[in-house]
Scaffold this active site. Structure first.
Site, PDB file in Angstrom:
ATOM      1  N   SER A   1       0.836  -1.197   0.000  1.00 15.89           N
ATOM      2  CA  SER A   1       0.000   0.000   0.000  1.00 15.89           C
ATOM      3  C   SER A   1       0.868   1.243   0.000  1.00 15.89           C
ATOM      4  O   SER A   1       1.981   1.239   0.553  1.00 15.89           O
ATOM      5  CB  SER A   1      -0.904   0.008   1.238  1.00 15.89           C
ATOM      6  OG  SER A   1      -1.531   1.261   1.398  1.00 15.89           O
TER       7      SER A   1
ATOM      8  N   TYR B   1      -1.062  -0.121  10.259  1.00 12.35           N
ATOM      9  CA  TYR B   1      -1.131  -0.580   8.869  1.00 12.35           C
ATOM     10  C   TYR B   1       0.075  -0.072   8.076  1.00 12.35           C
ATOM     11  O   TYR B   1       0.712  -0.837   7.334  1.00 12.35           O
ATOM     12  CB  TYR B   1      -2.431  -0.086   8.238  1.00 12.35           C
ATOM     13  CG  TYR B   1      -2.710  -0.657   6.865  1.00 12.35           C
ATOM     14  CD1 TYR B   1      -2.939  -2.014   6.696  1.00 12.35           C
ATOM     15  CD2 TYR B   1      -2.756   0.163   5.741  1.00 12.35           C
ATOM     16  CE1 TYR B   1      -3.198  -2.550   5.440  1.00 12.35           C
ATOM     17  CE2 TYR B   1      -3.029  -0.354   4.489  1.00 12.35           C
ATOM     18  CZ  TYR B   1      -3.238  -1.712   4.338  1.00 12.35           C
ATOM     19  OH  TYR B   1      -3.490  -2.223   3.101  1.00 12.35           O
TER      20      TYR B   1
END
Length: 246
Positions: A144, A157
């Site tokens: 990501s 994350y």
């Protein structure tokens, strides 16, 4: 017509929904037998139905990737049944809490690291011997943009994806002289349930779909794909070097 992934065995994690579901379907349509791993039995059964509609086949593995012993058992089972693994797609991931770092308890932090980093490390440990038995082993891990943006309130994350990128980069260097090709894929904002959880105010209809993403993951899994140690940026539609400097 010869399918490009005929006789290939492809393991896909997080296969019960989203990008994992779409990628498993796309790989099956290209001829691969899918080993579909996810916690959700119902989602795996829906995937199996979709794959069978297209004439493909799948082995369903209900497994939490937090179960590292279960990953090891899966590797042993694949060795016994197939003697190899041709494709590994490390897609499973959890977003974790959206809070300032100082407000996050240790357990949710550890849970994110367990799934997004440690599970992929265990997959590498347990599947590398099988991938090396393939004449053209291919591994793709989903990352990501938050890994580099270090976005506020997405600390667990972001940190886990940055760690994953380094993990995959190390593995690519270690296997560069083998037939195994190891790469990352960054999809950007995609219309998934996880995205909606993290950004509930976002209009999902402005985002591209998992099926569109899967179409560009499949080429990285083909025996003819020769690049290793790269990151595919879906939004830019191109391969780039890993984001960490040499």
């Amino acid at each position: 017509m010869t399918l490009p992934l005929a006789s290939r065995i492809a393991l896909v994690t997080g296969a019960s929904r989203g990008i994992g579901f779409a990628t498993a379907k796309a790989l099956a349509k290209a001829g691969a037998h899918i080993v579909a791993v996810a916690r959700t039995q119902g989602g795996l059964e829906e995937l199996d139905d979709e794959i069978r509609k297209d004439g493909g086949s799948a082995t369903l593995v209900p497994l939490s990737l937090a179960d590292t012993d279960g990953i090891a058992r899966l590797g042993a089972a694949l060795h016994e049944r197939h003697g190899k693994l041709d494709i590994l797609v490390g897609n499973a991931g959890v977003p974790g809490p959206s809070s300032p770092l100082g407000h996050i308890d240790l357990k949710p932090w550890s849970d994110v690291i367990a799934i997004n980093v440690t599970a992929n490390f265990q997959l590498i440990r347990c599947m590398e011997p099988l991938l090396k038995q393939s004449d053209a082993g291919r591994a793709v891990f989903l990352t990501s943009g938050v890994a580099q943006k270090a976005s506020a309130y997405l600390g667990p994350y972001a940190v886990s994806k940055a760690a994953l990128e380094t993990l995959v980069r190390v593995w690519a260097h270690e296997t560069a002289s083998t037939a195994l090709r190891v790469n990352l894929f960054s999809p950007g904002p995609i219309r998934t349930r996880m995205r909606a959880t993290v950004f509930p105010g976002e209009d999902p209809m402005t985002l591209e779909t998992p099926d569109q993403v899967a179409e560009l993951i499949v080429p990285l899994c083909l025996p003819t794909f020769a690049e290793t140690g790269k990151l595919y940026d879906y939004r830019a539609r191109k391969l780039v070097d890993f984001r960490s400097p040499e």
